[in-house]
Motif scaffolding. Structure first.
Motif, PDB file in Angstrom:
ATOM      1  N   TYR A  26      44.315  55.581  32.731  1.00  0.00           N
ATOM      2  CA  TYR A  26      44.592  54.195  33.139  1.00  0.00           C
ATOM      3  C   TYR A  26      43.653  53.234  32.431  1.00  0.00           C
ATOM      4  O   TYR A  26      44.050  52.155  31.996  1.00  0.00           O
ATOM      5  CB  TYR A  26      44.464  54.058  34.658  1.00  0.00           C
ATOM      6  CG  TYR A  26      44.908  52.716  35.194  1.00  0.00           C
ATOM      7  CD1 TYR A  26      46.211  52.261  34.994  1.00  0.00           C
ATOM      8  CD2 TYR A  26      44.024  51.901  35.900  1.00  0.00           C
ATOM      9  CE1 TYR A  26      46.626  51.033  35.483  1.00  0.00           C
ATOM     10  CE2 TYR A  26      44.435  50.668  36.400  1.00  0.00           C
ATOM     11  CZ  TYR A  26      45.736  50.244  36.189  1.00  0.00           C
ATOM     12  OH  TYR A  26      46.146  49.024  36.675  1.00  0.00           O
ATOM     13  N   GLU A  27      42.410  53.649  32.282  1.00  0.00           N
ATOM     14  CA  GLU A  27      41.429  52.814  31.589  1.00  0.00           C
ATOM     15  C   GLU A  27      41.778  52.646  30.108  1.00  0.00           C
ATOM     16  O   GLU A  27      41.508  51.598  29.522  1.00  0.00           O
ATOM     17  CB  GLU A  27      40.043  53.462  31.731  1.00  0.00           C
ATOM     18  CG  GLU A  27      38.944  52.475  32.032  1.00  0.00           C
ATOM     19  CD  GLU A  27      37.597  53.170  32.149  1.00  0.00           C
ATOM     20  OE1 GLU A  27      37.407  53.939  33.114  1.00  0.00           O
ATOM     21  OE2 GLU A  27      36.751  52.965  31.257  1.00  0.00           O
ATOM     22  N   LEU A  30      44.322  49.891  30.116  1.00  0.00           N
ATOM     23  CA  LEU A  30      43.652  48.598  30.323  1.00  0.00           C
ATOM     24  C   LEU A  30      42.970  48.150  29.041  1.00  0.00           C
ATOM     25  O   LEU A  30      43.131  47.006  28.608  1.00  0.00           O
ATOM     26  CB  LEU A  30      42.602  48.714  31.436  1.00  0.00           C
ATOM     27  CG  LEU A  30      43.119  49.059  32.830  1.00  0.00           C
ATOM     28  CD1 LEU A  30      41.958  49.179  33.809  1.00  0.00           C
ATOM     29  CD2 LEU A  30      44.124  48.033  33.306  1.00  0.00           C
ATOM     30  N   ILE A  47      36.160  45.266  31.459  1.00  0.00           N
ATOM     31  CA  ILE A  47      36.289  46.549  32.172  1.00  0.00           C
ATOM     32  C   ILE A  47      35.245  46.621  33.284  1.00  0.00           C
ATOM     33  O   ILE A  47      35.547  47.040  34.406  1.00  0.00           O
ATOM     34  CB  ILE A  47      36.095  47.742  31.197  1.00  0.00           C
ATOM     35  CG1 ILE A  47      37.188  47.751  30.115  1.00  0.00           C
ATOM     36  CG2 ILE A  47      36.051  49.057  31.964  1.00  0.00           C
ATOM     37  CD1 ILE A  47      38.466  48.451  30.474  1.00  0.00           C
ATOM     38  N   MET A  50      36.259  44.604  36.145  1.00  0.00           N
ATOM     39  CA  MET A  50      37.245  45.298  36.978  1.00  0.00           C
ATOM     40  C   MET A  50      36.570  46.385  37.806  1.00  0.00           C
ATOM     41  O   MET A  50      36.861  46.539  38.986  1.00  0.00           O
ATOM     42  CB  MET A  50      38.352  45.892  36.104  1.00  0.00           C
ATOM     43  CG  MET A  50      39.239  44.816  35.474  1.00  0.00           C
ATOM     44  SD  MET A  50      40.651  45.471  34.575  1.00  0.00           S
ATOM     45  CE  MET A  50      41.714  46.047  35.907  1.00  0.00           C
ATOM     46  N   VAL A  61      44.853  47.768  41.805  1.00  0.00           N
ATOM     47  CA  VAL A  61      45.378  46.667  40.996  1.00  0.00           C
ATOM     48  C   VAL A  61      46.700  46.160  41.567  1.00  0.00           C
ATOM     49  O   VAL A  61      46.909  44.951  41.692  1.00  0.00           O
ATOM     50  CB  VAL A  61      45.576  47.105  39.525  1.00  0.00           C
ATOM     51  CG1 VAL A  61      46.403  46.094  38.766  1.00  0.00           C
ATOM     52  CG2 VAL A  61      44.223  47.290  38.861  1.00  0.00           C
ATOM     53  N   ILE A  86      48.599  43.340  32.845  1.00  0.00           N
ATOM     54  CA  ILE A  86      48.065  44.496  33.569  1.00  0.00           C
ATOM     55  C   ILE A  86      48.750  44.640  34.924  1.00  0.00           C
ATOM     56  O   ILE A  86      49.173  45.734  35.305  1.00  0.00           O
ATOM     57  CB  ILE A  86      46.537  44.351  33.752  1.00  0.00           C
ATOM     58  CG1 ILE A  86      45.835  44.585  32.411  1.00  0.00           C
ATOM     59  CG2 ILE A  86      46.016  45.320  34.807  1.00  0.00           C
ATOM     60  CD1 ILE A  86      44.368  44.188  32.398  1.00  0.00           C
ATOM     61  N   THR A  90      51.367  47.629  36.059  1.00  0.00           N
ATOM     62  CA  THR A  90      51.013  48.467  37.206  1.00  0.00           C
ATOM     63  C   THR A  90      52.099  48.410  38.282  1.00  0.00           C
ATOM     64  O   THR A  90      52.423  49.422  38.902  1.00  0.00           O
ATOM     65  CB  THR A  90      49.641  48.051  37.762  1.00  0.00           C
ATOM     66  OG1 THR A  90      48.705  48.003  36.687  1.00  0.00           O
ATOM     67  CG2 THR A  90      49.148  49.052  38.793  1.00  0.00           C
TER      68      THR A  90
END
Length: 224
Positions: A26-27, A30, A47, A50, A61, A86, A90
DNA sequence: ACCCAGGTGGCCC
DNA sequence: GGGCCACATGGG
Protein backbone atom coordinates in the motif's frame (compact mmCIF):
# COMPACT_ATOMS: atom_id res chain seq x y z
CA UNK A 1 19.76 -0.75 -27.79
CA UNK A 2 22.60 -1.50 -25.47
CA UNK A 3 20.44 -2.10 -22.42
CA UNK A 4 22.30 -5.17 -21.21
CA UNK A 5 25.53 -3.22 -21.30
CA UNK A 6 24.01 -0.21 -19.55
CA UNK A 7 22.58 -2.40 -16.81
CA UNK A 8 25.83 -4.33 -16.41
CA UNK A 9 27.82 -1.13 -15.94
CA UNK A 10 25.32 0.41 -13.55
CA UNK A 11 25.27 -2.73 -11.42
CA UNK A 12 29.04 -2.84 -11.39
CA UNK A 13 29.23 0.82 -10.40
CA UNK A 14 26.44 1.11 -7.84
CA UNK A 15 25.78 -2.49 -6.86
CA UNK A 16 22.39 -4.16 -7.19
CA UNK A 17 19.66 -1.96 -5.91
CA UNK A 18 16.15 -3.14 -6.79
CA UNK A 19 14.62 -0.67 -4.44
CA UNK A 20 11.42 1.09 -3.77
CA UNK A 21 11.57 2.87 -0.42
CA UNK A 22 8.42 1.49 1.22
CA UNK A 23 7.42 -0.97 3.94
CA UNK A 24 4.20 -2.31 2.42
CA UNK A 25 2.46 -2.71 -0.92
CA UNK A 26 0.00 0.00 0.00
CA UNK A 27 2.87 2.33 0.79
CA UNK A 28 4.35 1.67 -2.66
CA UNK A 29 1.06 2.83 -4.17
CA UNK A 30 0.98 5.93 -1.99
CA UNK A 31 4.57 6.74 -2.94
CA UNK A 32 3.88 6.22 -6.64
CA UNK A 33 1.10 8.82 -6.51
CA UNK A 34 2.88 11.23 -4.20
CA UNK A 35 6.10 11.30 -6.22
CA UNK A 36 4.40 12.59 -9.38
CA UNK A 37 6.47 15.56 -10.54
CA UNK A 38 7.95 15.95 -7.07
CA UNK A 39 11.29 15.37 -5.35
CA UNK A 40 11.38 12.22 -3.24
CA UNK A 41 12.40 14.09 -0.06
CA UNK A 42 9.01 15.85 -0.14
CA UNK A 43 7.29 12.51 -0.54
CA UNK A 44 9.05 11.21 2.58
CA UNK A 45 7.54 14.04 4.58
CA UNK A 46 4.11 13.31 3.17
CA UNK A 47 4.43 9.61 4.04
CA UNK A 48 5.49 10.61 7.55
CA UNK A 49 2.53 12.96 7.67
CA UNK A 50 0.28 10.01 6.90
CA UNK A 51 2.08 7.77 9.37
CA UNK A 52 1.69 10.38 12.11
CA UNK A 53 -2.06 10.39 11.50
CA UNK A 54 -2.34 6.63 11.32
CA UNK A 55 -3.15 6.78 7.60
CA UNK A 56 -0.72 4.22 6.19
CA UNK A 57 -3.48 1.66 6.27
CA UNK A 58 -6.23 1.44 3.60
CA UNK A 59 -8.99 1.01 6.18
CA UNK A 60 -7.93 4.19 7.98
CA UNK A 61 -7.72 6.11 4.70
CA UNK A 62 -11.15 5.05 3.43
CA UNK A 63 -12.69 6.23 6.70
CA UNK A 64 -10.74 9.48 6.73
CA UNK A 65 -11.99 12.91 5.73
CA UNK A 66 -10.47 14.38 2.57
CA UNK A 67 -9.16 17.49 4.33
CA UNK A 68 -7.28 15.31 6.81
CA UNK A 69 -5.61 13.47 3.98
CA UNK A 70 -4.81 16.79 2.32
CA UNK A 71 -3.02 18.17 5.34
CA UNK A 72 -1.10 14.90 5.71
CA UNK A 73 0.35 15.03 2.18
CA UNK A 74 0.65 18.80 1.75
CA UNK A 75 4.43 18.76 1.53
CA UNK A 76 4.41 16.63 -1.64
CA UNK A 77 2.92 19.42 -3.79
CA UNK A 78 -0.30 19.14 -5.88
CA UNK A 79 -1.64 17.96 -2.56
CA UNK A 80 -5.34 18.42 -3.28
CA UNK A 81 -5.26 16.21 -6.36
CA UNK A 82 -2.98 13.68 -4.71
CA UNK A 83 -5.10 13.40 -1.57
CA UNK A 84 -8.16 12.91 -3.75
CA UNK A 85 -6.42 10.29 -5.91
CA UNK A 86 -5.37 8.34 -2.82
CA UNK A 87 -8.86 8.47 -1.37
CA UNK A 88 -10.53 7.57 -4.66
CA UNK A 89 -8.21 4.60 -5.21
CA UNK A 90 -8.75 3.34 -1.68
CA UNK A 91 -12.53 3.62 -1.99
CA UNK A 92 -12.35 1.68 -5.23
CA UNK A 93 -10.22 -0.94 -3.45
CA UNK A 94 -12.94 -1.41 -0.86
CA UNK A 95 -15.84 -1.21 -3.29
CA UNK A 96 -14.41 -3.75 -5.72
CA UNK A 97 -12.00 -5.89 -3.68
CA UNK A 98 -13.09 -5.62 -0.04
CA UNK A 99 -10.00 -3.54 0.65
CA UNK A 100 -7.75 -6.48 -0.23
CA UNK A 101 -4.73 -5.62 -2.38
CA UNK A 102 -3.84 -9.27 -2.87
CA UNK A 103 -7.16 -9.84 -4.55
CA UNK A 104 -6.67 -6.87 -6.88
CA UNK A 105 -3.11 -7.99 -7.61
CA UNK A 106 -4.13 -11.52 -8.55
CA UNK A 107 -5.21 -10.50 -12.06
CA UNK A 108 -3.11 -11.08 -15.18
CA UNK A 109 -0.68 -8.24 -15.88
CA UNK A 110 -2.30 -6.75 -18.97
CA UNK A 111 -5.78 -6.81 -17.50
CA UNK A 112 -4.59 -5.32 -14.21
CA UNK A 113 -2.64 -2.63 -16.03
CA UNK A 114 -5.64 -1.58 -18.09
CA UNK A 115 -7.83 -1.54 -15.02
CA UNK A 116 -5.46 0.64 -12.98
CA UNK A 117 -5.05 3.07 -15.88
CA UNK A 118 -8.78 3.79 -15.65
CA UNK A 119 -8.36 5.32 -12.20
CA UNK A 120 -8.06 9.06 -11.88
CA UNK A 121 -4.46 10.13 -11.52
CA UNK A 122 -3.07 6.72 -12.45
CA UNK A 123 -1.08 7.33 -15.61
CA UNK A 124 1.34 4.85 -17.22
CA UNK A 125 4.32 5.60 -15.02
CA UNK A 126 2.38 5.43 -11.77
CA UNK A 127 0.70 2.18 -12.79
CA UNK A 128 3.91 0.58 -14.01
CA UNK A 129 5.73 1.51 -10.79
CA UNK A 130 3.00 -0.24 -8.86
CA UNK A 131 3.14 -3.27 -11.16
CA UNK A 132 6.91 -3.57 -10.83
CA UNK A 133 7.49 -2.74 -7.17
CA UNK A 134 4.25 -3.78 -5.45
CA UNK A 135 2.77 -6.51 -7.64
CA UNK A 136 6.11 -7.87 -8.85
CA UNK A 137 5.44 -7.99 -12.61
CA UNK A 138 8.20 -7.53 -15.22
CA UNK A 139 7.13 -4.08 -16.41
CA UNK A 140 9.51 -1.14 -16.73
CA UNK A 141 8.19 2.30 -15.73
CA UNK A 142 9.61 4.69 -18.29
CA UNK A 143 10.42 7.71 -16.16
CA UNK A 144 12.42 10.89 -16.80
CA UNK A 145 15.68 9.22 -15.71
CA UNK A 146 15.30 6.22 -18.00
CA UNK A 147 14.44 8.57 -20.87
CA UNK A 148 17.40 10.86 -20.29
CA UNK A 149 19.77 7.93 -20.00
CA UNK A 150 18.55 6.50 -23.30
CA UNK A 151 18.63 9.92 -24.95
CA UNK A 152 22.31 10.17 -24.25
CA UNK A 153 23.32 6.62 -24.99
CA UNK A 154 21.05 5.96 -27.98
CA UNK A 155 19.90 9.42 -29.07
CA UNK A 156 16.83 11.61 -28.75
CA UNK A 157 14.90 9.65 -31.37
CA UNK A 158 14.85 6.84 -28.84
CA UNK A 159 14.55 8.91 -25.67
CA UNK A 160 11.55 10.86 -26.94
CA UNK A 161 9.46 8.01 -28.27
CA UNK A 162 5.87 7.75 -27.00
CA UNK A 163 5.62 5.95 -23.68
CA UNK A 164 4.21 2.60 -24.74
CA UNK A 165 6.40 2.40 -27.81
CA UNK A 166 9.61 2.99 -25.85
CA UNK A 167 8.52 0.60 -23.16
CA UNK A 168 7.86 -2.27 -25.54
CA UNK A 169 11.19 -1.61 -27.26
CA UNK A 170 12.90 -1.90 -23.88
CA UNK A 171 10.97 -5.03 -22.98
CA UNK A 172 12.06 -6.56 -26.27
CA UNK A 173 15.71 -5.71 -25.72
CA UNK A 174 16.12 -6.51 -22.04
CA UNK A 175 14.73 -9.80 -20.83
CA UNK A 176 16.07 -9.96 -17.27
CA UNK A 177 12.58 -10.02 -15.75
CA UNK A 178 11.56 -8.25 -12.56
CA UNK A 179 15.08 -8.05 -11.14
CA UNK A 180 16.52 -6.43 -14.26
CA UNK A 181 13.75 -3.85 -14.51
CA UNK A 182 13.89 -3.00 -10.81
CA UNK A 183 17.62 -2.48 -11.05
CA UNK A 184 17.46 -0.50 -14.29
CA UNK A 185 14.88 1.88 -12.87
CA UNK A 186 16.61 2.29 -9.50
CA UNK A 187 20.12 2.63 -10.91
CA UNK A 188 19.25 5.19 -13.59
CA UNK A 189 17.70 7.30 -10.84
CA UNK A 190 20.86 6.91 -8.76
CA UNK A 191 22.99 7.79 -11.76
CA UNK A 192 21.01 10.93 -12.45
CA UNK A 193 21.32 12.06 -8.86
CA UNK A 194 24.97 11.13 -8.42
CA UNK A 195 26.07 12.98 -11.54
CA UNK A 196 23.90 16.01 -11.19
CA UNK A 197 26.09 19.01 -11.92
CA UNK A 198 25.59 20.45 -8.48
CA UNK A 199 26.67 17.28 -6.78
CA UNK A 200 30.27 17.38 -5.57
CA UNK A 201 30.87 13.67 -6.18
CA UNK A 202 33.72 13.25 -8.66
CA UNK A 203 33.88 9.74 -10.02
CA UNK A 204 34.01 8.69 -13.66
CA UNK A 205 30.50 8.31 -15.05
CA UNK A 206 30.05 4.58 -15.75
CA UNK A 207 28.34 5.26 -19.10
CA UNK A 208 30.49 8.10 -20.37
CA UNK A 209 32.30 6.24 -23.13
CA UNK A 210 29.12 4.72 -24.59
CA UNK A 211 27.12 7.97 -24.68
CA UNK A 212 26.55 9.10 -28.26
CA UNK A 213 25.01 12.37 -27.24
CA UNK A 214 25.46 14.77 -24.37
CA UNK A 215 22.63 17.25 -24.60
CA UNK A 216 22.63 19.29 -21.46
CA UNK A 217 24.35 18.71 -18.15
CA UNK A 218 20.98 18.62 -16.51
CA UNK A 219 20.43 14.90 -16.42
CA UNK A 220 23.89 14.51 -15.07
CA UNK A 221 25.32 11.97 -17.45
CA UNK A 222 28.45 13.99 -18.04
CA UNK A 223 31.35 12.88 -15.95
CA UNK A 224 32.51 15.76 -13.80
C1' DA B 1 13.40 35.97 -7.69
C1' DC B 2 14.00 32.53 -10.18
C1' DC B 3 14.32 27.10 -11.62
C1' DC B 4 13.47 22.40 -10.84
C1' DA B 5 11.62 17.72 -9.15
C1' DG B 6 11.02 9.67 -10.29
C1' DG B 7 3.32 12.96 -13.89
C1' DT B 8 -1.48 13.46 -15.08
C1' DG B 9 -5.51 15.22 -17.37
C1' DG B 10 -7.80 18.64 -20.08
C1' DC B 11 -7.97 21.30 -24.15
C1' DC B 12 -6.46 22.62 -28.77
C1' DC B 13 -4.94 21.99 -33.52
C1' DG C 1 0.32 12.39 -32.58
C1' DG C 2 2.19 16.75 -30.44
C1' DG C 3 2.10 21.41 -27.77
C1' DC C 4 0.42 24.05 -23.92
C1' DC C 5 -1.49 24.62 -19.36
C1' DA C 6 -2.90 23.93 -14.28
C1' DC C 7 -1.87 21.50 -10.39
C1' DA C 8 1.53 23.36 -5.41
C1' DT C 9 5.30 22.44 -2.16
C1' DG C 10 10.24 22.60 -0.76
C1' DG C 11 15.13 23.10 -1.86
C1' DG C 12 19.07 25.06 -4.46
Amino acid sequence: MRLREILRRLREHFGRHGWWPAETDYEVILGAILVQRTAWRNVEKAIEGMRGRGLLDPKAVVESELYRLEEAVRSSGFYRQKAWRILAFTRYLFDEYSGCLKRLFSKPTEELRRELLELEGFGPETVDSILLYAVGRPVLPVDAYVRRTLERVEGTATGRMPYEELQSLIHKNLKGGVEAYRDLRALTVMLGKAYCRKDPICLPCPLKDICRYSLSMKAGLEAP
